[in-house]
Design a protein around this motif. Structure first.
Motif, short mmCIF file in Angstrom:
data_model
loop_
_atom_site.label_atom_id
_atom_site.label_comp_id
_atom_site.label_asym_id
_atom_site.label_seq_id
_atom_site.Cartn_x
_atom_site.Cartn_y
_atom_site.Cartn_z
N LEU A 95 0.83 -1.21 0.00
CA LEU A 95 0.00 0.00 0.00
C LEU A 95 0.86 1.26 0.00
O LEU A 95 0.35 2.37 0.11
N MET B 113 3.29 1.83 2.26
CA MET B 113 3.83 2.17 3.58
C MET B 113 5.33 1.93 3.60
O MET B 113 5.82 0.97 3.00
N GLN C 98 6.58 2.85 8.82
CA GLN C 98 5.11 2.87 8.97
C GLN C 98 4.57 1.47 9.21
O GLN C 98 3.68 1.26 10.04
N LEU D 169 0.47 -5.55 16.67
CA LEU D 169 0.26 -7.00 16.67
C LEU D 169 1.29 -7.70 17.55
O LEU D 169 0.96 -8.61 18.32
N ARG E 30 0.61 -7.39 21.38
CA ARG E 30 -0.39 -8.34 21.88
C ARG E 30 0.23 -9.70 22.16
O ARG E 30 -0.10 -10.36 23.14
N ASN F 51 -10.66 -8.69 19.02
CA ASN F 51 -10.31 -8.11 17.73
C ASN F 51 -9.45 -9.03 16.87
O ASN F 51 -9.11 -8.69 15.76
N ALA G 218 -5.93 -9.15 5.99
CA ALA G 218 -6.50 -8.04 6.74
C ALA G 218 -5.56 -7.67 7.87
O ALA G 218 -4.80 -8.50 8.35
N PHE G 219 -5.59 -6.40 8.29
CA PHE G 219 -4.87 -6.02 9.50
C PHE G 219 -5.81 -6.34 10.66
O PHE G 219 -6.80 -5.65 10.86
N PRO G 220 -5.52 -7.41 11.43
CA PRO G 220 -6.54 -7.96 12.34
C PRO G 220 -6.88 -7.06 13.52
O PRO G 220 -7.93 -7.21 14.13
N HIS G 221 -5.98 -6.12 13.83
CA HIS G 221 -6.22 -5.27 15.00
C HIS G 221 -7.03 -4.03 14.65
O HIS G 221 -7.31 -3.21 15.52
N LEU G 222 -7.40 -3.89 13.39
CA LEU G 222 -8.15 -2.70 12.97
C LEU G 222 -9.52 -3.10 12.45
O LEU G 222 -9.68 -4.18 11.88
N LEU H 202 -6.22 3.42 6.80
CA LEU H 202 -4.85 3.56 7.29
C LEU H 202 -3.88 4.13 6.25
O LEU H 202 -3.23 5.15 6.49
N ALA H 203 -3.81 3.47 5.10
CA ALA H 203 -2.82 3.92 4.11
C ALA H 203 -3.14 5.31 3.54
O ALA H 203 -2.24 6.14 3.43
N LYS I 64 -1.88 7.65 6.37
CA LYS I 64 -0.46 7.70 6.69
C LYS I 64 0.42 7.86 5.46
O LYS I 64 1.47 8.49 5.52
N VAL I 65 0.00 7.26 4.35
CA VAL I 65 0.85 7.32 3.16
C VAL I 65 0.53 8.55 2.32
O VAL I 65 1.42 9.28 1.89
N ARG J 131 -9.44 -1.68 0.21
CA ARG J 131 -8.25 -1.09 0.83
C ARG J 131 -7.26 -0.64 -0.24
O ARG J 131 -6.66 0.43 -0.14
N ALA J 132 -7.10 -1.47 -1.27
CA ALA J 132 -6.21 -1.09 -2.36
C ALA J 132 -6.81 0.07 -3.17
O ALA J 132 -6.11 1.01 -3.54
N MET K 247 -6.47 3.91 -2.28
CA MET K 247 -5.27 4.67 -2.63
C MET K 247 -5.40 5.28 -4.03
O MET K 247 -4.44 5.85 -4.54
#
Ligand SMILES: Nc1ncnc2c1ncn2[C@@H]1O[C@H](COP(=O)(O)OP(=O)(O)OP(=O)(O)O)[C@@H](O)[C@H]1O
Ligand SMILES: [Mg+2]
Lengths: 217, 240
Positions: free
Chosen positions: A124, A126, A130, A139, A142, A216, B88-92, B100-101, B104-105, B149-150, B153
């Motif tokens: 993406l 990053m 980042q 992650l 945790r 989560n 997937a980003f599992p914590h979000l 996110l991107a 931040k990006v 998500r892609a 951007m």
């Protein structure tokens, strides 16, 4: 019920010892964790081969009994004329000891983040930093938390060994009272209770955070 | 435009790409088919610079992907890629995953990123899942989230690597429908797929990979109707 010669002043003496235990533990866990995170990230980034000298050094701190490290560390600082107070020496040695364990925890936690997830982050656009900050750090934290709580509690108990350098922490304070009052069971029970009261909130905090994060995942 | 020129790539002694030439025009949909291990995934990861190449070059809008001076993080902003594993980003939450991107990006403001995320999630049919965590969704939903998500951007190109092959059969349709929609909107796409029916419908051209070589490339009617390469004939016979 208890017929004891222990006075309020004696209790205060114990609590001061507990304060010393907390201070040594707090400084060592904070500094040791910071170093552990830095070493852990370096360890993952440069790979096991290049990190071998660092790993070897940390293995020494993990395998030599803490008591020996404290005594040798103290001898070293006096030979090298560093002029460190026992508190400083204790914190330095305990920090390195904590860092050695923490490095392994951090390394394992970073490695547990799936490479495919990190690749998705980089795809993406990053940057490495980042990815580390927004994906790997949350992650890995945790994953690392239970071991880190265990390490902290262990360091708190191990910190009693600094009494060998003359610091009056909780266990040493209890010994002094036992010698004077000759009521070992009663005093050691109180000492144990104080250790428990110091550890309990940390253990509970760990449980709380684990619970908060788990739905989560 | 994506220009792939005589690209070679080895993993150790195994040569995975043996001189690939392929040009994908703006708005074109190219699907890539071929047997396991033929180098399809490797090609996609080379296009966005996740993997280095040994020789040849890849140009995206004239920028050479593997040149030292190229800012890959910048380049990747215009090349979206979605993998077989949805990652997937599992914590979000779903919304946070997509925001996110862009935040931040691309440095978007929170409200702007959120509007973009909601738009893309609505686009892929996940408008009712914004506050859900990925673990609470089906594979198909997670995969559509990865696509959103892609897309958030605003990429000029989208690369899809077998995005349906880890899904239960009944979930494949919803993801393919999303890809069809993107194709019909004019997105430039390279899709690696095992779904022949999909490839036939949606592609401008289909490329057949065999052992690191692009053995045949043609319009779907021609490639499926009158395959010339003997390996392709075998491959099609086996997949029917
Ligand atoms: N990181 C890697 N290191 C070593 N070998 C690799 C790596 N990635 C891929 N390969 C090898 O390269 C070859 C091509 O892999 P690739 O993933 O590009 O094939 P593919 O066409 O995508 O196959 P599939 O349909 O199974 O996904 C395979 O033999 C694979 O084992
Ligand atoms: Mg593949």
């Amino acid at each position: 019920m208890f017929d004891t010669a222990m006075t309020a002043n004696d209790l205060l003496f114990l609590l001061k010892g507990a304060g010393m235990t907390l201070a040594v533990t707090g400084v060592s866990v904070a500094a040791g964790t910071l170093m552990g995170v830095i070493f852990g990230v370096i360890r993952v980034q440069i790979g096991p081969w290049w990190a071998a000298p660092l790993t070897f050094l940390l293995d020494i701190f993990r395998s030599v009994p803490l008591l020996i490290q404290l005594v040798l560390g103290n001898a070293f600082q006096s030979i090298a004329k560093l002029g460190w107070a026992p508190f400083t020496t204790s914190c330095v040695i305990l920090s390195l000891y904590t860092a050695a364990y923490c490095t392994e925890i951090v390394r394992g936690a970073i490695d547990s983040v799936p490479p495919t997830t990190r690749r998705a982050a980089r795809s993406l656009g990053m940057t490495w930093a980042q990815d580390m900050r927004f994906i790997v750090a949350p992650l890995a934290t945790r994953i690392a938390l239970p071991s880190w709580i265990g390490l902290t509690l262990g360091v708190m108990k191990d910190s009693s060994l600094v009494l060998w350098l003359g610091l009056i922490e909780l266990l040493r304070a209890s010994q002094v009272l036992v010698t004077r009052l000759q009521e070992p069971l009663f005093i050691l029970s109180i000492c144990g209770l104080i250790y428990f009261l110091l550890s309990f909130p940390i253990a509970r905090l760990g449980g709380y955070l684990e619970k908060r994060w788990s739905p989560n995942d | 435009m994506i220009e792939i020129q005589n690209v070679r790539k080895s993993f150790g002694s195994l040569e995975v790409l043996k001189g690939i030439d392929l040009t994908v025009q703006k708005g074109e949909v190219v699907t890539v088919i071929g047997g396991s291990g033929s180098g399809k995934s490797t090609l996609l990861t080379c296009i966005n610079g996740l993997e280095p190449i040994d020789s040849g070059r890849i140009l995206v809008d004239g920028t050479e992907v593997h040149a030292k001076a190229t800012n890959l993080n910048k380049l990747r902003q215009k090349i979206g890629i979605v993998f077989q594993q949805w990652n997937a980003f599992p914590h979000l939450t779903v919304l946070e995953n997509v925001m996110l991107a862009p935040r931040k990006v691309l440095g978007m403001a929170k409200s702007e990123a959120e509007a973009m995320a909601v738009k893309q999630l609505t686009h892929v049919g996940l408008a009712d899942k914004l506050k859900t965590y990925p673990s609470r969704m089906s594979g198909g939903q997670q995969q559509r989230m990865a696509i959103a998500r892609a897309l958030a951007m605003s990429p000029d190109y989208m690369l899809f690597d077998e995005v349906t092959s880890a899904l239960d059969p009944q979930l494949v349709g919803e993801v393919l429908d999303t890809l069809r929609m993107l194709a019909s909107e004019g997105m430039t796409m390279i899709c690696v797929t095992h779904e022949m029916k999909f490839a036939r419908e949606v592609s401008d051209r289909v490329a057949f990979f065999h052992k690191g070589v692009m053995a045949e490339i043609a319009a779907p009617a021609e490639l499926f109707g009158a395959p010339k390469d003997p390996e392709l004939q075998k491959f099609l016979a086996a997949t029917h």
